[in-house]
Design a protein around this motif. Sequence first.
Motif, PDB file in Angstrom:
ATOM      1  N   ALA A  67       7.054   0.501  -0.974  1.00 39.26           N
ATOM      2  CA  ALA A  67       5.701   0.752  -1.475  1.00 39.26           C
ATOM      3  C   ALA A  67       4.779   1.215  -0.350  1.00 39.26           C
ATOM      4  O   ALA A  67       3.972   2.147  -0.522  1.00 39.26           O
ATOM      5  CB  ALA A  67       5.145  -0.506  -2.130  1.00 39.26           C
ATOM      6  N   ILE A  68       4.887   0.573   0.813  1.00 40.14           N
ATOM      7  CA  ILE A  68       4.048   0.971   1.951  1.00 40.14           C
ATOM      8  C   ILE A  68       4.419   2.375   2.415  1.00 40.14           C
ATOM      9  O   ILE A  68       3.547   3.209   2.694  1.00 40.14           O
ATOM     10  CB  ILE A  68       4.199  -0.048   3.092  1.00 40.14           C
ATOM     11  N   ALA A  69       5.725   2.670   2.481  1.00 41.68           N
ATOM     12  CA  ALA A  69       6.160   4.009   2.881  1.00 41.68           C
ATOM     13  C   ALA A  69       5.704   5.065   1.874  1.00 41.68           C
ATOM     14  O   ALA A  69       5.260   6.156   2.254  1.00 41.68           O
ATOM     15  CB  ALA A  69       7.683   4.039   3.023  1.00 41.68           C
ATOM     16  N   ALA A  70       5.792   4.733   0.569  1.00 37.97           N
ATOM     17  CA  ALA A  70       5.346   5.677  -0.469  1.00 37.97           C
ATOM     18  C   ALA A  70       3.852   5.931  -0.362  1.00 37.97           C
ATOM     19  O   ALA A  70       3.383   7.065  -0.546  1.00 37.97           O
ATOM     20  CB  ALA A  70       5.700   5.122  -1.846  1.00 37.97           C
ATOM     21  N   GLY A  71       3.083   4.886  -0.060  1.00 41.88           N
ATOM     22  CA  GLY A  71       1.647   5.059   0.112  1.00 41.88           C
ATOM     23  C   GLY A  71       1.322   5.951   1.296  1.00 41.88           C
ATOM     24  O   GLY A  71       0.424   6.803   1.212  1.00 41.88           O
ATOM     25  N   CYS A  72       2.047   5.781   2.400  1.00 46.44           N
ATOM     26  CA  CYS A  72       1.821   6.624   3.573  1.00 46.44           C
ATOM     27  C   CYS A  72       2.129   8.089   3.266  1.00 46.44           C
ATOM     28  O   CYS A  72       1.357   8.993   3.636  1.00 46.44           O
ATOM     29  CB  CYS A  72       2.675   6.140   4.740  1.00 46.44           C
ATOM     30  N   LEU A  73       3.245   8.344   2.599  1.00 45.62           N
ATOM     31  CA  LEU A  73       3.604   9.718   2.253  1.00 45.62           C
ATOM     32  C   LEU A  73       2.592  10.328   1.292  1.00 45.62           C
ATOM     33  O   LEU A  73       2.224  11.506   1.423  1.00 45.62           O
ATOM     34  CB  LEU A  73       5.009   9.743   1.643  1.00 45.62           C
ATOM     35  N   THR A  74       2.145   9.541   0.320  1.00 41.43           N
ATOM     36  CA  THR A  74       1.132  10.037  -0.622  1.00 41.43           C
ATOM     37  C   THR A  74      -0.148  10.415   0.110  1.00 41.43           C
ATOM     38  O   THR A  74      -0.758  11.460  -0.167  1.00 41.43           O
ATOM     39  CB  THR A  74       0.825   8.968  -1.684  1.00 41.43           C
ATOM     40  N   ASN A  75      -0.561   9.575   1.039  1.00 41.75           N
ATOM     41  CA  ASN A  75      -1.778   9.842   1.795  1.00 41.75           C
ATOM     42  C   ASN A  75      -1.638  11.112   2.634  1.00 41.75           C
ATOM     43  O   ASN A  75      -2.532  11.971   2.650  1.00 41.75           O
ATOM     44  CB  ASN A  75      -2.083   8.642   2.691  1.00 41.75           C
ATOM     45  N   SER A 130      -1.674   3.009  10.434  1.00 36.88           N
ATOM     46  CA  SER A 130      -2.128   2.162   9.321  1.00 36.88           C
ATOM     47  C   SER A 130      -0.943   1.550   8.584  1.00 36.88           C
ATOM     48  O   SER A 130      -0.971   0.374   8.213  1.00 36.88           O
ATOM     49  CB  SER A 130      -2.977   2.994   8.351  1.00 36.88           C
ATOM     50  N   GLY A 131       0.113   2.362   8.360  1.00 37.67           N
ATOM     51  CA  GLY A 131       1.298   1.834   7.697  1.00 37.67           C
ATOM     52  C   GLY A 131       1.957   0.725   8.492  1.00 37.67           C
ATOM     53  O   GLY A 131       2.397  -0.284   7.932  1.00 37.67           O
ATOM     54  N   ILE A 132       2.015   0.881   9.818  1.00 32.32           N
ATOM     55  CA  ILE A 132       2.610  -0.155  10.666  1.00 32.32           C
ATOM     56  C   ILE A 132       1.777  -1.435  10.599  1.00 32.32           C
ATOM     57  O   ILE A 132       2.324  -2.548  10.514  1.00 32.32           O
ATOM     58  CB  ILE A 132       2.726   0.347  12.119  1.00 32.32           C
ATOM     59  N   ILE A 133       0.462  -1.291  10.622  1.00 32.59           N
ATOM     60  CA  ILE A 133      -0.413  -2.473  10.553  1.00 32.59           C
ATOM     61  C   ILE A 133      -0.206  -3.223   9.246  1.00 32.59           C
ATOM     62  O   ILE A 133      -0.057  -4.455   9.228  1.00 32.59           O
ATOM     63  CB  ILE A 133      -1.885  -2.043  10.718  1.00 32.59           C
ATOM     64  N   VAL A 134      -0.195  -2.488   8.129  1.00 32.74           N
ATOM     65  CA  VAL A 134      -0.016  -3.134   6.824  1.00 32.74           C
ATOM     66  C   VAL A 134       1.374  -3.753   6.718  1.00 32.74           C
ATOM     67  O   VAL A 134       1.543  -4.841   6.145  1.00 32.74           O
ATOM     68  CB  VAL A 134      -0.265  -2.123   5.688  1.00 32.74           C
ATOM     69  N   PHE A 135       2.385  -3.082   7.255  1.00 34.91           N
ATOM     70  CA  PHE A 135       3.745  -3.636   7.227  1.00 34.91           C
ATOM     71  C   PHE A 135       3.814  -4.955   8.003  1.00 34.91           C
ATOM     72  O   PHE A 135       4.452  -5.917   7.553  1.00 34.91           O
ATOM     73  CB  PHE A 135       4.742  -2.633   7.807  1.00 34.91           C
ATOM     74  N   TYR A 176      -7.043   4.734   6.546  1.00 38.75           N
ATOM     75  CA  TYR A 176      -5.950   4.794   5.582  1.00 38.75           C
ATOM     76  C   TYR A 176      -5.296   3.429   5.375  1.00 38.75           C
ATOM     77  O   TYR A 176      -4.542   3.245   4.415  1.00 38.75           O
ATOM     78  CB  TYR A 176      -4.918   5.818   6.063  1.00 38.75           C
ATOM     79  N   ALA A 177      -5.591   2.491   6.269  1.00 39.73           N
ATOM     80  CA  ALA A 177      -5.057   1.135   6.095  1.00 39.73           C
ATOM     81  C   ALA A 177      -5.668   0.445   4.882  1.00 39.73           C
ATOM     82  O   ALA A 177      -5.046  -0.453   4.304  1.00 39.73           O
ATOM     83  CB  ALA A 177      -5.315   0.302   7.353  1.00 39.73           C
ATOM     84  N   VAL A 178      -6.869   0.858   4.463  1.00 38.42           N
ATOM     85  CA  VAL A 178      -7.546   0.183   3.355  1.00 38.42           C
ATOM     86  C   VAL A 178      -6.811   0.383   2.033  1.00 38.42           C
ATOM     87  O   VAL A 178      -6.471  -0.599   1.353  1.00 38.42           O
ATOM     88  CB  VAL A 178      -9.015   0.643   3.253  1.00 38.42           C
ATOM     89  N   PRO A 179      -6.538   1.634   1.585  1.00 39.02           N
ATOM     90  CA  PRO A 179      -5.800   1.765   0.314  1.00 39.02           C
ATOM     91  C   PRO A 179      -4.393   1.198   0.371  1.00 39.02           C
ATOM     92  O   PRO A 179      -3.896   0.679  -0.635  1.00 39.02           O
ATOM     93  CB  PRO A 179      -5.788   3.285   0.072  1.00 39.02           C
TER      94      PRO A 179
END
Length: 332
Positions: free
Chosen positions: A219-227, A254-259, A127-130
Motif C-alpha cells: 500500500a505504501i509503495a502503491a501510494g508512492c507510485l501514484t504520487n 516520505s515513503g521511507i518515513i511512513v514505512f 507527500y508523507a501526509v497522504p
Amino acid sequence: MMTLLVLRTRLQSLYQKHEIYLKPIFKFIIALIVFETINANIGYDGHLKQMPIILALSLLCAFTPSAVLVLFAALVSFLHIYSVSVILSAIILILFIVMYALFLRFTPKLGFVVLAVPILFYLKIPYAVPLFLGVFSTPVAIIPTCLGVMIYYLLHIIEEAAAIQVNVSLEDTMTIYTYVVNGIKDNSQLLTALVVFSVTLLITWLVWRMKFDYSHEIAIAAGCLTNIFGFLISSLKFNTTEQIGTMIIGTVVSGIIVFLIQFFHLSLDYSAVEHVQFEDDDYYYYVKAIPKINVTTPQVNVKRFNTQKTQIPGGHFPDDTFTDEDDFEDEE
C-alpha cells in the motif's frame, strides 16, 4: 531483520517506561519546528521571532492538548500577516473561521493535518501526509489534507500580495481581494496538489484494506507510485518540469518515513498465516489470522570470578577454596 525487531521492542519498552517524560519532549520539539518554520517563511513581525517567545509558546504547547498547537500556529500566522497588511490578515482570519466552522469542529482529531501539510511543504516532504493518512486514517482525511494544501498556497500568494503597497480603502481592498482570489483560482500547482494528494490517499487506503499478504507494505509503495506518476503527468501537462527531481526524492523519503512508522507500529509474520473456520447460530466464519511479530530482548548475563583466595602455610590452597557459590556469580 532480527536486529531491527529487537531495536523496535527496546524502543517501545523505553517509550512505555518513560512516556510521561518523553511525550512532552516530543511535543516541545514539534512545536519548536512549527514556530520556527512559520517565522522563517512569513516572519514579518520581529517581536514574534524572538527566541524567548518561541520557547515560551513551545513549552506551553508541550503540556497542553494538540489542538492548542494548531490554535497558536494560526494565531502567530495571523499576527505576522497583520503586521504587514490589515486587509490580508482579515482575509486569512475569515478563511480560518470558515475552515473551523465547516470542517475542523467535526473532525477535531484531524485538525493537526491542516497544520502538518504546510509545514511539511516547507520541509520538502509533504507527500508523507497522504501516505500516512492512507495507512492510519480513512478517506475523510482528504478534507483536512486539501485544506492544508490550500493554506500553504494561500500563504505564498499572501507573501506576494504583501509587497503591494495599498491603503485601507474600498478600492484597494477589492484590489487585494481580487489578486488573492485569482491567485487561488488560476493556480495549476494548487489544483494538481489537491487532486494528486486525494488520489494518493485513496489508493493507499484501498490497497491497505486488501486481504493479500504484505498488503500494508505494498500500500505504501502503491501510494508512492501514484504520487510520482500524478505529479509527472501534471508536469507534462502544465510544462512545469523544474521540480520533478525534488518531488521524486521527497516522495521516496516520505515513503521511507511512513514505512518506518508502520514498522514500529505493527509488524506481521506472513510465514505463519492461519485460516480459521468456525460457526455460531447465525453465521459460518472464515477468518485469516496473521500473528504479530513480537520478540523479547536478549538478557545479558555477566559472570564474575571470585579472585580472593585463602592461602595456608606452605603455599598451598585448601581443597574447598573454590566452590560453586564462591567461584562466580551470575548477574543480570
